[in-house]
Motif scaffolding. Structure first.
Motif, PDB file in Angstrom:
ATOM      1  N   UNK A 170      17.626  13.516   6.869  1.00 47.96           N
ATOM      2  CA  UNK A 170      19.080  13.395   6.694  1.00 47.96           C
ATOM      3  C   UNK A 170      19.493  13.895   5.314  1.00 47.96           C
ATOM      4  N   UNK A 171      20.628  14.573   5.252  1.00 49.26           N
ATOM      5  CA  UNK A 171      21.121  15.113   3.984  1.00 49.26           C
ATOM      6  C   UNK A 171      22.178  14.210   3.364  1.00 49.26           C
ATOM      7  N   UNK A 172      22.403  14.393   2.060  1.00 47.18           N
ATOM      8  CA  UNK A 172      23.409  13.608   1.335  1.00 47.18           C
ATOM      9  C   UNK A 172      24.370  14.534   0.603  1.00 47.18           C
ATOM     10  N   UNK A 173      25.661  14.371   0.867  1.00 42.75           N
ATOM     11  CA  UNK A 173      26.694  15.054   0.087  1.00 42.75           C
ATOM     12  C   UNK A 173      26.815  16.533   0.391  1.00 42.75           C
ATOM     13  N   UNK A 174      27.714  17.194  -0.364  1.00 43.30           N
ATOM     14  CA  UNK A 174      27.946  18.625  -0.184  1.00 43.30           C
ATOM     15  C   UNK A 174      26.655  19.417  -0.374  1.00 43.30           C
ATOM     16  N   UNK A 175      26.434  20.348   0.525  1.00 39.87           N
ATOM     17  CA  UNK A 175      25.262  21.218   0.426  1.00 39.87           C
ATOM     18  C   UNK A 175      23.965  20.520   0.798  1.00 39.87           C
ATOM     19  N   UNK A 176      24.051  19.231   1.154  1.00 41.16           N
ATOM     20  CA  UNK A 176      22.852  18.448   1.497  1.00 41.16           C
ATOM     21  C   UNK A 176      21.726  18.688   0.482  1.00 41.16           C
ATOM     22  N   UNK A 177      22.099  18.585  -0.811  1.00 41.01           N
ATOM     23  CA  UNK A 177      21.099  18.881  -1.838  1.00 41.01           C
ATOM     24  C   UNK A 177      19.960  17.872  -1.853  1.00 41.01           C
ATOM     25  N   UNK A 203      13.115  11.726   2.799  1.00 39.37           N
ATOM     26  CA  UNK A 203      11.760  12.021   3.308  1.00 39.37           C
ATOM     27  C   UNK A 203      11.343  10.979   4.337  1.00 39.37           C
ATOM     28  N   UNK A 204      12.044   9.871   4.339  1.00 37.70           N
ATOM     29  CA  UNK A 204      11.759   8.808   5.305  1.00 37.70           C
ATOM     30  C   UNK A 204      12.970   7.906   5.331  1.00 37.70           C
ATOM     31  N   UNK A 205      12.846   6.727   5.917  1.00 35.32           N
ATOM     32  CA  UNK A 205      14.002   5.841   5.927  1.00 35.32           C
ATOM     33  C   UNK A 205      14.344   5.449   4.487  1.00 35.32           C
ATOM     34  N   UNK A 206      15.636   5.493   4.165  1.00 37.58           N
ATOM     35  CA  UNK A 206      16.064   5.252   2.780  1.00 37.58           C
ATOM     36  C   UNK A 206      17.493   4.724   2.782  1.00 37.58           C
TER      37      UNK A 206
END
Ligand SMILES: *Cc1c(COP(=O)(O)O)cnc(C)c1O
Length: 356
Positions: free
Chosen positions: A249-256, A260-263
């Motif tokens: 899963x990505x976070x924020x703009x651009x999925x920077x 790597x696992x559940x977080x």
């Protein structure tokens, strides 16, 4: 209630930091440098806590007038002097000390009709190549100033480009000594770095800025960790959202950032429109509910994301320190590729500020 973000300006820290300057430079008088609205802390808010200084140094005449209107009767130094000759009227009226760094200013001062002489800082270029008379002109300018009816006392001023390095001032000091040979006048050379680390530069007046606000002139907090300085600004907010990510899963703009696992991550009400640097990389330090953790993904205009792995108890409403006594502004700045100076000056007007 409004958005949870808030900046706190700590008067005790400002007072403490001025005392530390006194300890570092016990023989010198001290200008408290409060340009740029006291490095983003707010001039009106900050100066009462710094009023044990011998004078205030700043840039705009507007800020000087504000200090006078709020009751400061002591010296005020315009670090770059006047930008237009018309300002000499206000310099005269408000009894300001002006720096003189160029021929046109010298001429304007000579030609002005003042009610009383004004005190002058003769600014010399000792190698930074920003403002100031060339060393070989200083003697002539000084002679000229001494005999101008519009001029009261003359102090010699220069500014260091590299006072945060151990051998950064040897060359400029040589240039200064040579240029000032035979000139008997008070001197003001030391910025924060020189005030802390080069006592031979203290002379009659030091000009500390950044250390008053509890950040490092070198950009590295470790360099001032033993100096007894305290951060004068806290930027704090709260967690306003929580997400549980799965691997990929990505976070924020651009999925920077990609999990790597559940977080578990928290969303903080603070973004670049509040003055938080958009260049902050993943892992920029932040304090969540008392635990140190790091940012994740790109900082947005109004929000940023943090890793909640080290603080599983944290949730919506948990307190976040972006910078302050626990998270040093120098460390956030270093991560983002800048210096504490820029971050504090860039605190955005939309952030509510309180003093403590
Ligand atoms: C800004 C400034 C200072 C203060 O510098 P710090 O590094 O914040 O201590 C001193 N002198 C002059 C001329 C300045 O412009």
């Amino acid at each position: 209630m409004t958005r949870p973000i808030q900046a706190i300006i700590h008067h005790d820290a400002l007072r403490n930091n001025l005392r530390q300057v006194r300890t570092a430079a016990p023989q010198a008088r001290a200008w408290a440098v409060v340009k740029a609205s006291a490095y983003g802390h707010g001039l009106a808010r900050a100066w009462p806590a710094l009023c044990d200084a011998d004078g205030f140094a700043l840039l705009n005449i507007e800020e000087a007038v504000l200090l006078r209107e709020q009751g400061w009767k002591g010296p005020i130094l315009l670090l770059e002097g006047f930008f237009y000759a018309e300002e000499l009227k206000l310099i005269d009226e408000y009894r300001l000390t002006t720096s003189i760094h160029s021929n046109w200013q010298l001429k304007a001062l000579a030609d002005a009709r003042l009610k009383a002489p004004v005190d002058v800082y003769l600014k010399m270029n000792s190698g930074m190549n920003r403002l100031g008379f060339a060393p070989d002109r200083v003697h002539t300018v000084w002679q000229r100033l001494r005999y101008l009816g519009n001029v009261g006392t003359v102090t010699l001023m220069s500014h260091f480009a590299n006072a945060d390095s151990p051998d950064g001032i040897a060359r400029p000091l040589q240039v200064i000594e040579q240029a000032l040979e035979g000139i008997d006048a008070p001197r003001s050379l030391a910025n924060s770095a020189a005030t802390l680390w080069h006592p031979e530069t203290h002379h009659q007046w030091v000009r500390p800025g950044i250390v008053l606000y509890g950040a490092s002139p070198s950009g590295r907090w470790q360099d001032i960790a033993g100096c007894g300085l305290q951060p004068a600004m806290t930027l704090k907010s709260e967690i306003i959202g929580v997400q549980t990510l799965k691997a990929g899963d990505g976070v924020g703009y651009g999925s920077r950032w990609r999990a790597r696992g559940e977080q578990r991550i928290g969303i903080v009400a603070c973004g670049y429109a509040d003055g938080y640097p958009r260049t902050a990389p993943n892992g920029t330090p932040v304090l969540v509910d008392g635990s140190r953790t790091g940012t994740l993904g790109m900082v947005s205009m109004d929000m940023l994301a943090v890793d909640l792995t080290p603080c599983p108890q944290a949730g919506i409403g948990s307190p976040v320190e972006l910078w302050g006594s626990q998270i040093k502004i120098d460390d956030v700045a270093a991560a983002a590729g800048t210096i504490g100076y820029e971050l504090m000056c860039a605190l955005a007007p939309r952030v509510p500020v309180v003093t403590e």
